[in-house]
Design an enzyme around this catalytic site. Structure first.
Site, PDB file in Angstrom:
ATOM      1  N   ASP A 254      45.302  34.017  41.766  1.00 33.82           N
ATOM      2  CA  ASP A 254      45.113  32.410  41.058  1.00 33.82           C
ATOM      3  C   ASP A 254      43.551  32.489  40.644  1.00 33.82           C
ATOM      4  OD1 ASP A 254      45.355  30.013  40.168  1.00 33.82           O
ATOM      5  OD2 ASP A 254      45.264  29.357  42.154  1.00 33.82           O
TER       6      ASP A 254
ATOM      7  N   CYS B 239      42.980  34.688  46.143  1.00 38.97           N
ATOM      8  CA  CYS B 239      41.910  33.638  45.624  1.00 38.97           C
ATOM      9  C   CYS B 239      42.537  32.318  46.170  1.00 38.97           C
ATOM     10  CB  CYS B 239      41.703  33.739  44.123  1.00 38.97           C
ATOM     11  SG  CYS B 239      41.257  35.285  43.308  1.00 38.97           S
ATOM     12  N   ALA B 240      42.612  32.250  47.366  1.00 41.91           N
ATOM     13  CA  ALA B 240      43.327  31.230  48.155  1.00 41.91           C
ATOM     14  C   ALA B 240      42.742  29.638  48.160  1.00 41.91           C
ATOM     15  CB  ALA B 240      43.721  31.508  49.550  1.00 41.91           C
TER      16      ALA B 240
ATOM     17  N   ASP C 193      39.693  34.486  50.323  1.00 42.37           N
ATOM     18  CA  ASP C 193      38.524  33.764  49.478  1.00 42.37           C
ATOM     19  C   ASP C 193      37.174  34.506  49.658  1.00 42.37           C
ATOM     20  OD1 ASP C 193      39.174  31.278  47.250  1.00 42.37           O
ATOM     21  OD2 ASP C 193      36.968  31.643  47.912  1.00 42.37           O
TER      22      ASP C 193
ATOM     23  N   CYS D  34      44.365  28.202  35.654  1.00 41.50           N
ATOM     24  CA  CYS D  34      44.581  26.741  35.021  1.00 41.50           C
ATOM     25  C   CYS D  34      43.905  26.452  33.974  1.00 41.50           C
ATOM     26  CB  CYS D  34      44.261  25.654  36.108  1.00 41.50           C
ATOM     27  SG  CYS D  34      42.661  25.959  36.755  1.00 41.50           S
TER      28      CYS D  34
ATOM     29  N   GLY E 197      43.750  26.404  49.474  1.00 41.15           N
ATOM     30  CA  GLY E 197      45.290  26.778  49.953  1.00 41.15           C
ATOM     31  C   GLY E 197      46.267  25.907  49.470  1.00 41.15           C
ATOM     32  N   GLY E 198      46.010  25.406  48.263  1.00 39.54           N
ATOM     33  CA  GLY E 198      47.018  24.599  47.554  1.00 39.54           C
ATOM     34  C   GLY E 198      48.371  25.350  47.621  1.00 39.54           C
ATOM     35  N   LYS E 199      48.267  26.637  46.849  1.00 37.39           N
ATOM     36  CA  LYS E 199      49.308  27.473  46.541  1.00 37.39           C
ATOM     37  C   LYS E 199      49.728  28.233  48.003  1.00 37.39           C
ATOM     38  CE  LYS E 199      48.038  27.383  41.748  1.00 37.39           C
ATOM     39  NZ  LYS E 199      46.831  26.785  42.203  1.00 37.39           N
TER      40      LYS E 199
HETATM   41  C1  LIG Z   1      41.554  28.538  41.061  1.00 27.78           C
HETATM   42  S1  LIG Z   1      40.842  28.564  42.502  1.00 27.78           S
HETATM   43  C2  LIG Z   1      42.062  28.975  43.638  1.00 27.78           C
HETATM   44  C3  LIG Z   1      42.682  27.525  43.863  1.00 27.78           C
HETATM   45  C4  LIG Z   1      43.818  27.709  45.060  1.00 27.78           C
HETATM   46  N1  LIG Z   1      44.686  28.995  44.755  1.00 27.78           N
HETATM   47  C5  LIG Z   1      44.771  26.815  45.085  1.00 27.78           C
HETATM   48  O1  LIG Z   1      45.951  26.725  44.797  1.00 27.78           O
HETATM   49  O2  LIG Z   1      44.342  25.670  45.510  1.00 27.78           O
HETATM   50  C6  LIG Z   1      40.009  30.208  42.447  1.00 27.78           C
HETATM   51  C7  LIG Z   1      39.401  30.595  43.774  1.00 27.78           C
HETATM   52  O3  LIG Z   1      38.704  31.940  43.672  1.00 27.78           O
HETATM   53  C8  LIG Z   1      37.930  31.993  44.386  1.00 27.78           C
HETATM   54  N2  LIG Z   1      37.050  33.152  44.049  1.00 27.78           N
HETATM   55  C9  LIG Z   1      35.901  33.383  43.201  1.00 27.78           C
HETATM   56  N3  LIG Z   1      35.575  34.632  43.163  1.00 27.78           N
HETATM   57  C10 LIG Z   1      36.444  35.382  43.711  1.00 27.78           C
HETATM   58  C11 LIG Z   1      36.417  36.873  44.130  1.00 27.78           C
HETATM   59  N4  LIG Z   1      35.759  37.708  43.773  1.00 27.78           N
HETATM   60  N5  LIG Z   1      37.629  37.018  45.070  1.00 27.78           N
HETATM   61  C12 LIG Z   1      38.252  36.205  45.417  1.00 27.78           C
HETATM   62  N6  LIG Z   1      38.325  34.971  45.413  1.00 27.78           N
HETATM   63  C13 LIG Z   1      37.188  34.672  44.441  1.00 27.78           C
HETATM   64  C14 LIG Z   1      36.957  30.849  44.423  1.00 27.78           C
HETATM   65  O4  LIG Z   1      36.301  30.549  45.539  1.00 27.78           O
HETATM   66  C15 LIG Z   1      38.306  29.934  44.429  1.00 27.78           C
HETATM   67  O5  LIG Z   1      38.713  29.300  45.494  1.00 27.78           O
END
Ligand SMILES: C[S@@+](CC[C@H](N)C(=O)[O-])C[C@H]1O[C@@H](n2cnc3c(N)ncnc32)[C@H](O)[C@@H]1O
Length: 403
Positions: free
Chosen positions: A302, A233-234, A257, A355, A237-239
């Protein structure tokens, strides 16, 4: 919160931004960017405006109460809100048009009434107060108060390009002061004003803006150079960038993602950071996940969450979200954990992170998954980052091993 009076021009911009957010449902970042594009102004004025807008949105219901307008009508009483905000912080009123909306005596009476309602005083909407009480009990009031504070600025040193000392020195030459953050290696707190993104150090990819609490998540996964790692769930890409740095750019890092535009953004950031081992991949269907069965040494999940832990950075969400979104999120998180965990190799590890401060999204999700996975995974450790105890944003992370 720094203390200064807004100039009349700054006040006009604050009014334009708040009107866009409250009346047109514009996301606050977009409203600010648009205002700064239309109205050229010095960097210090921009920082004043960002601070003021953030503070007003964090306690919007309090300001509406002080102005004696229903919260739902806050958008048509923006001048009055700005006026109450000045009185609340004991600042000189910036111009007569705003001052017209203020009556010091009425303000003082209503402020005393508000003080007797802690949730209102902390800028907490009713739905969130109920949820916080129910989920966190006695711990909630301290967290609620911490989530009302202005978020500090933190950056993460990009160790692919420099070390902490080199970055601090270079930023100092660009008139940005920083200090190390205890307990978070590679994190610096920015202690002076000034735009980080205009610095050459940023353009050269020496750092990324990232909350100090968030910087604890990638190290929790224990990645090493040469490993095969998936960040499922990038987002932008912060992490992922942090993982790439911890892997010293060696090995394979798949950044996935469901939103292509986020991965496009990630690609740009990776180029700037000199992180060449990242491979963005869009999740088009469940097949994308199935094809990667048992392929990862390490997996970061994430997951999408309520974002309650980062609400001081995104205060407008408090006034848009409702508790009804939570069950949908819980279902999505459980589904991601169940299906995506299959990408981990036998003996590999995964981190489930949010978060959020809510046990329903955190410990409860992990406990249920462990219960239902037929002994395939063991919980090795878990950690919660409390805004009240650290001053950082709030996070949860759990490290699981595939047996
Ligand atoms: C908490 S954010 C991730 C933040 C990111 N890891 C960072 O550090 O910047 C959760 C992410 O999950 C994605 N997402 C939503 N549903 C998803 C799915 N079914 N599979 C994968 N990613 C998904 C969203 O688009 C979002 O970018």
């Amino acid at each position: 919160m720094r203390t200064y009076a807004l100039t009349p021009l700054e006040c006009t911009s604050v009014q334009a931004i708040l009107s866009a957010v409250l009346n047109e449902q514009s996301p606050v970042d977009r409203a600010i960017a648009l205002e700064f594009k239309t109205e050229r102004m010095p960097e210090t004025a921009q920082l004043h405006i960002i601070d003021a807008v953030g503070d007003m949105l964090r306690r919007l219901n309090l300001l509406a109460f002080l102005a004696d307008v229903p919260l739902a009508q806050a958008g048509i009483a923006v001048q009055s809100l700005i006026c109450q905000w000045h009185l609340l912080h004991n600042r000189q009123l910036p111009n007569l048009r705003v001052a017209d909306q203020c009556d010091q005596k009425v303000f003082e009476t209503r402020r005393e009434l508000a003080r007797q309602q802690p949730a209102l005083w902390d800028g907490c909407p009713e739905w969130l107060e109920d949820l916080g009480q129910q989920q966190l009990g006695l711990q909630w009031p301290a967290e609620r108060a911490a989530l009302t504070q202005a978020a500090k600025r933190y950056i993460r040193v990009n160790t692919l390009k420099c070390n902490e000392t080199q970055l601090q020195h270079r930023l100092q030459q660009e008139h940005i002061d920083t200090r190390a953050v205890e307990g978070v290696p590679g994190a610096l707190e920015v202690t002076s004003n000034g735009s980080l993104f205009r610095t050459q150090a940023f353009k050269d990819g020496w750092f990324e803006q990232q909350d100090a609490g968030s910087q604890l998540i990638a190290p929790f996964l224990g990645v090493e150079p040469g490993m095969r790692v998936i960040d499922a769930c990038a987002g932008a890409g912060g992490k992922t960038l942090h993982l790439a740095a911890l892997m010293a750019g060696k090995g394979r890092l798949l950044a996935m993602d469901v939103e292509q535009w986020k991965l496009d953004n990630l690609r740009l950031r990776a180029r700037r950071a000199g992180a060449h081992n990242i491979e963005p991949r869009l999740i088009e269907s469940s097949k994308t996940i199935k094809r990667l069965k048992e392929s990862a040494d390490r997996l970061l999940l994430d997951v999408p969450c309520s974002g309650l832990g980062v609400v001081k950075r995104n205060p407008d969400t408090k006034w848009r979200d409702t508790a009804e979104r939570l069950p949908v999120l819980l279902e999505l998180q459980a589904d991601i954990l169940r299906r995506y965990s299959k990408m981990v190799k036998i003996g590999g590890q995964l981190v489930y992170a949010t978060c959020s401060l809510l046990p329903a999204e955190n410990q409860d999700q992990v406990a249920r998954f462990i219960n239902e996975c037929d002994g395939q995974f063991t919980l090795l450790r878990e950690q919660s980052i409390s805004p009240a105890q650290t001053g950082f944003d709030g996070f949860y992370m759990a490290l699981l091993q595939r047996n």
